[in-house]
Motif scaffolding. Structure first.
Motif, short mmCIF file in Angstrom:
data_model
loop_
_atom_site.label_atom_id
_atom_site.label_comp_id
_atom_site.label_asym_id
_atom_site.label_seq_id
_atom_site.Cartn_x
_atom_site.Cartn_y
_atom_site.Cartn_z
N MET A 59 63.89 55.62 58.68
CA MET A 59 63.87 55.51 57.22
C MET A 59 62.85 54.47 56.75
N ALA A 60 61.78 54.31 57.50
CA ALA A 60 60.80 53.26 57.20
C ALA A 60 60.25 53.35 55.79
N MET A 61 59.99 54.57 55.31
CA MET A 61 59.34 54.75 54.02
C MET A 61 60.33 54.89 52.88
N ALA A 62 61.61 54.60 53.15
CA ALA A 62 62.64 54.73 52.12
C ALA A 62 62.70 53.53 51.18
N ASP A 63 62.13 52.41 51.59
CA ASP A 63 62.12 51.20 50.76
C ASP A 63 60.83 51.18 49.95
N ARG A 64 60.90 51.58 48.68
CA ARG A 64 59.69 51.73 47.87
C ARG A 64 58.98 50.40 47.64
N ALA A 65 59.74 49.32 47.44
CA ALA A 65 59.10 48.02 47.22
C ALA A 65 58.29 47.62 48.45
N ASP A 66 58.87 47.82 49.63
CA ASP A 66 58.18 47.49 50.88
C ASP A 66 56.94 48.37 51.04
N MET A 67 57.06 49.66 50.74
CA MET A 67 55.92 50.55 50.88
C MET A 67 54.79 50.16 49.92
N LEU A 68 55.16 49.82 48.69
CA LEU A 68 54.14 49.40 47.73
C LEU A 68 53.44 48.12 48.17
N GLU A 69 54.20 47.21 48.73
CA GLU A 69 53.60 45.96 49.20
C GLU A 69 52.56 46.24 50.29
N ARG A 70 52.88 47.16 51.20
CA ARG A 70 51.96 47.53 52.27
C ARG A 70 50.74 48.25 51.70
N LEU A 71 50.97 49.12 50.72
CA LEU A 71 49.85 49.84 50.10
C LEU A 71 48.91 48.89 49.36
N VAL A 72 49.48 47.99 48.58
CA VAL A 72 48.66 47.04 47.82
C VAL A 72 47.86 46.17 48.78
N LEU A 73 48.47 45.78 49.89
CA LEU A 73 47.75 44.99 50.89
C LEU A 73 46.57 45.78 51.44
N ALA A 74 46.81 47.03 51.81
CA ALA A 74 45.73 47.86 52.35
C ALA A 74 44.61 48.05 51.32
N LEU A 75 44.99 48.33 50.07
CA LEU A 75 43.99 48.59 49.03
C LEU A 75 43.27 47.32 48.58
N SER A 76 43.80 46.16 48.94
CA SER A 76 43.11 44.92 48.60
C SER A 76 41.87 44.72 49.46
N ARG A 77 41.80 45.47 50.56
CA ARG A 77 40.63 45.38 51.43
C ARG A 77 39.54 46.27 50.85
N PRO A 78 38.35 45.73 50.58
CA PRO A 78 37.29 46.56 49.99
C PRO A 78 36.87 47.72 50.88
N GLU A 79 37.08 47.58 52.21
CA GLU A 79 36.69 48.66 53.11
C GLU A 79 37.59 49.88 52.96
N VAL A 80 38.82 49.66 52.50
CA VAL A 80 39.74 50.78 52.24
C VAL A 80 39.41 51.28 50.84
N ASN A 81 38.66 52.36 50.76
CA ASN A 81 38.13 52.77 49.46
C ASN A 81 38.79 54.01 48.88
N GLY A 82 40.00 54.36 49.39
CA GLY A 82 40.69 55.49 48.81
C GLY A 82 42.17 55.50 49.10
N VAL A 83 42.90 56.28 48.31
CA VAL A 83 44.35 56.41 48.50
C VAL A 83 44.76 57.83 48.14
N LEU A 84 45.76 58.32 48.86
CA LEU A 84 46.29 59.67 48.67
C LEU A 84 47.79 59.57 48.42
N GLY A 85 48.28 60.22 47.35
CA GLY A 85 49.71 60.13 47.08
C GLY A 85 50.17 61.10 46.02
N THR A 86 51.48 61.12 45.81
CA THR A 86 52.07 61.91 44.74
C THR A 86 52.13 61.06 43.47
#
Length: 292
Positions: A59-86
């Motif tokens: 159930m790793a992706m069941a905690d939305r706050a945790d998932m958002l924190e990980r996403l924001v961290l990844a997107l804070s890197r300029p080398e990560v230049n895209g995101v895919l989601g609903t």
């Protein structure tokens, strides 16, 4: 991120129009490719298909706050230049101001829920081309699983072809993720065939969907003979990271080799980047960036 969740909920309750405002004010990227010449995307559309597992964590992706924190961290890197989601995920990220200068791809068909009798029937239940264009996003992604023994494949192919055409009509990327798939028995799990021959077949079918391939990109896994697989098309391709690997070093090496092929233009990494086996997201980011 409890305070962030509270802020998001308050905006959704009191100012639902803030989503459209954030989309309209988003600073769009100058190019699909980053400064490194690749498209490095993080994927977060798994929960909408009921697929919440990441490695050994069911159930790793069941905690939305945790998932958002990980996403924001990844997107804070300029080398990560895209995101895919609903829509639910992308709109949270819009409200958090995390999507400026990023390539944003809306996930379109999430109706083939994981572990269900109708899993192959990948209905388009999320974004469509019109809503992606209205949001000012850069494209849409669709999953195309071809089961030779399941008639539900046919309407999925038809819908995907229509989506490719409609996205292209708006000048938007159509990211197509194709597989040859089989079910383990009448009510068994759907499994994707990762043989080289199956991937070649799936890619050639996906490449022919729609009235034009001018805006079509393929999203494909690494298979045994990647060079022969990628020789089947001239369409640009992105390597998908897939599930969390028990041997991350081997996964990184396979991605690096694939990136040397002329059609491979980048990586789309989801659980393997957001939920690495050692849970060191920063370390996974450093390693993936070094591959570019």
């Amino acid at each position: 991120m409890p305070d962030v969740v509270q802020r998001l909920v308050e905006m959704r309750v009191r100012r639902p129009d803030a989503v459209a405002e954030a989309a309209a004010n988003r600073r769009r990227p100058a190019s699909l490719l980053g400064e490194h010449g690749r498209l490095l995307m993080v994927a977060a559309d798994h929960p909408a298909r009921g697929a919440l597992r990441a490695g050994a964590r069911p159930m790793a992706m069941a905690d939305r706050a945790d998932m958002l924190e990980r996403l924001v961290l990844a997107l804070s890197r300029p080398e990560v230049n895209g995101v895919l989601g609903t829509a639910d995920v992308l709109e949270d990220l819009l409200l958090l101001g995390a999507l400026d200068d990023k390539v944003v791809i809306g996930s379109m068909n999430r109706g083939g829920l994981a572990g269900t009798a109708f899993e192959i029937d990948d209905r388009f239940t999320a974004y469509d081309a019109a809503s992606i264009a209205a949001a000012g996003f850069e494209g849409g992604k669709m999953l195309v699983r071809i089961d030779p023994e399941d008639a539900a494949t046919a309407p999925t192919l038809e819908a995907a072809g229509r989506a490719v055409s409609e996205l292209a009509g708006n000048g938007l990327m159509a990211m197509v993720e194709p597989f040859i798939s089989h079910r383990d028995g009448p009510n068994g799990r759907v499994r994707n065939d990762l043989s080289t021959e199956a991937m070649i077949r799936a890619m050639t079918v996906a490449a022919g969907l729609g009235t034009t391939s001018a805006h079509t990109w393929l999203k494909v896994p690494v298979v045994e003979d990647m060079e022969r697989a990628m020789a089947a098309t001239t369409l640009p391709a992105l390597i998908l990271g897939g599930e969390v690997s028990a041997d991350p070093d081997a996964a990184y090496e396979s991605w690096q080799k694939a990136l040397t092929l002329p059609t491979v233009q980048g990586l789309v990494l989801g659980r393997s980047l957001l939920y690495p086996a050692d849970d060191d997201v920063e370390g996974a980011l450093d390693t993936v960036v070094s591959l570019l």
